[in-house]
Design an enzyme around this catalytic site. Structure first.
Site, PDB file in Angstrom:
ATOM      1  N   CYS A  53       0.840  -1.202   0.000  1.00  0.00           N
ATOM      2  CA  CYS A  53       0.000   0.000   0.000  1.00  0.00           C
ATOM      3  C   CYS A  53       0.876   1.254   0.000  1.00  0.00           C
ATOM      4  O   CYS A  53       0.593   2.233   0.694  1.00  0.00           O
ATOM      5  CB  CYS A  53      -0.962  -0.001   1.177  1.00  0.00           C
ATOM      6  SG  CYS A  53      -0.247  -0.444   2.773  1.00  0.00           S
ATOM      7  N   GLY A  54       1.970   1.193  -0.746  1.00  0.00           N
ATOM      8  CA  GLY A  54       2.834   2.359  -0.900  1.00  0.00           C
ATOM      9  C   GLY A  54       3.505   2.766   0.402  1.00  0.00           C
ATOM     10  O   GLY A  54       3.959   1.926   1.178  1.00  0.00           O
TER      11      GLY A  54
END
Length: 293
Positions: free
Chosen positions: A88-89
């Site tokens: 998720c970055g």
């Protein structure tokens, strides 16, 4: 230059990865819609309730509110809210970077004295503390599997009880606040003691209050409910932010896989053309050799 089989294997691998990232993006988008609806409905209620209690706490009324008691800050608890999963970055790393920054600046002396404590909500935060050999006083890694007010209330009550006993002098929540699918803002929010409203931005410090149904009800029911709602709102914010961050990350990964596929297919065609040219040259050379005999 790589042979055709190697290039083809790489193409198949990238295609498979692209299908996975595309599916993960669609799943995150579906979860984001539900999470966004929940935080959108919760936020106005939570903000209004917090504003009312801040005004009452700063009104000068002598209320028996143990959660607004200010003490010299010697022991601090940080509630770290992250996700249970990755991909998720920078969603989780922004929280852990803030922890590192606080330990090197604002809470440096407290950390060095061993009085900086942590509570984790989300597996990634717990993993970070474990890797860095930091104390984890309470671990709630399963809350996001069943994110509801009742379970969050138990976690909030634990913190409230510890603050009331004097175990901590200050409690802060570090989480990602949801703005939109592509934007999450790191938020460091004071949980305890209850912050008094700033007189410059609307605290009703010059007005007397009448309490309905009673002051006792406000102290024993509404104030604890407000604190539990504050933590629940932070988790809803973080949950929506996680799905937005994952959807954005998977969208970018799918796009990058597409760019890589273009390069690999071009390489494959060039390699194939070179192989065909080599075969033609070999056949031509063989034919000329036979003719010469």
């Amino acid at each position: 230059m790589a042979n055709l089989k190697e290039v083809k294997n790489r193409i198949n691998s990238v295609v498979s990865t692209q299908q996975i990232t595309k599916a993960m993006k669609m799943v995150a988008a579906a979860k984001l819609k539900r999470a966004q609806d929940r935080i959108t409905m919760m936020r106005p209620y939570s903000q209004k309730l917090s504003a009312i209690l801040q005004n009452v706490s700063g009104s000068g009324e002598d209320m028996n509110n143990p959660y607004a008691k200010e003490r010299p800050i010697e022991k601090v608890l940080l509630i770290l809210v992250t996700s249970d999963k990755g991909l998720c970055g920078a969603f989780n790393s922004t929280v852990t970077r803030r922890v590192k920054s606080l330990m090197e600046s604002e809470y440096k002396s407290i950390a060095e004295s061993g009085n900086l404590h942590f509570m984790t909500i989300g597996k990634k935060a717990a993993d970070y503390l474990k890797r860095n050999k930091l104390p984890n006083n309470a671990d709630y890694i399963d809350l996001f599997n069943r994110l509801n007010y009742e379970d969050v209330s138990e976690a909030a009550q634990f913190v409230m009880d510890e603050f009331e006993k004097g175990t901590y002098d200050k409690v802060e929540i570090i989480y990602n606040e949801f703005k939109n699918a592509a934007t999450q803002v790191l938020n460091q929010e004071q949980f305890l003691p209850i912050a008094k409203a700033d007189s410059e931005v609307g605290a009703d410090t010059d007005h007397a209050y009448s309490y309905e149904p009673s002051r006792d009800y406000i102290e024993k029911e509404l104030i604890p409910t407000s604190l539990k709602t504050q933590l629940f709102k932070a988790l809803l914010d973080s949950n929506a932010s996680e799905h937005g961050a994952r959807m954005t990350a998977m969208d970018k990964a799918t796009e990058n896989a597409g760019d890589l596929l273009k390069e690999l297919r071009l390489t494959y065609n060039r390699t194939r053309q070179a192989a065909i040219t080599t075969e033609i040259l070999e056949i031509t050379a063989g034919a000329e050799a036979l003719a010469a005999e």
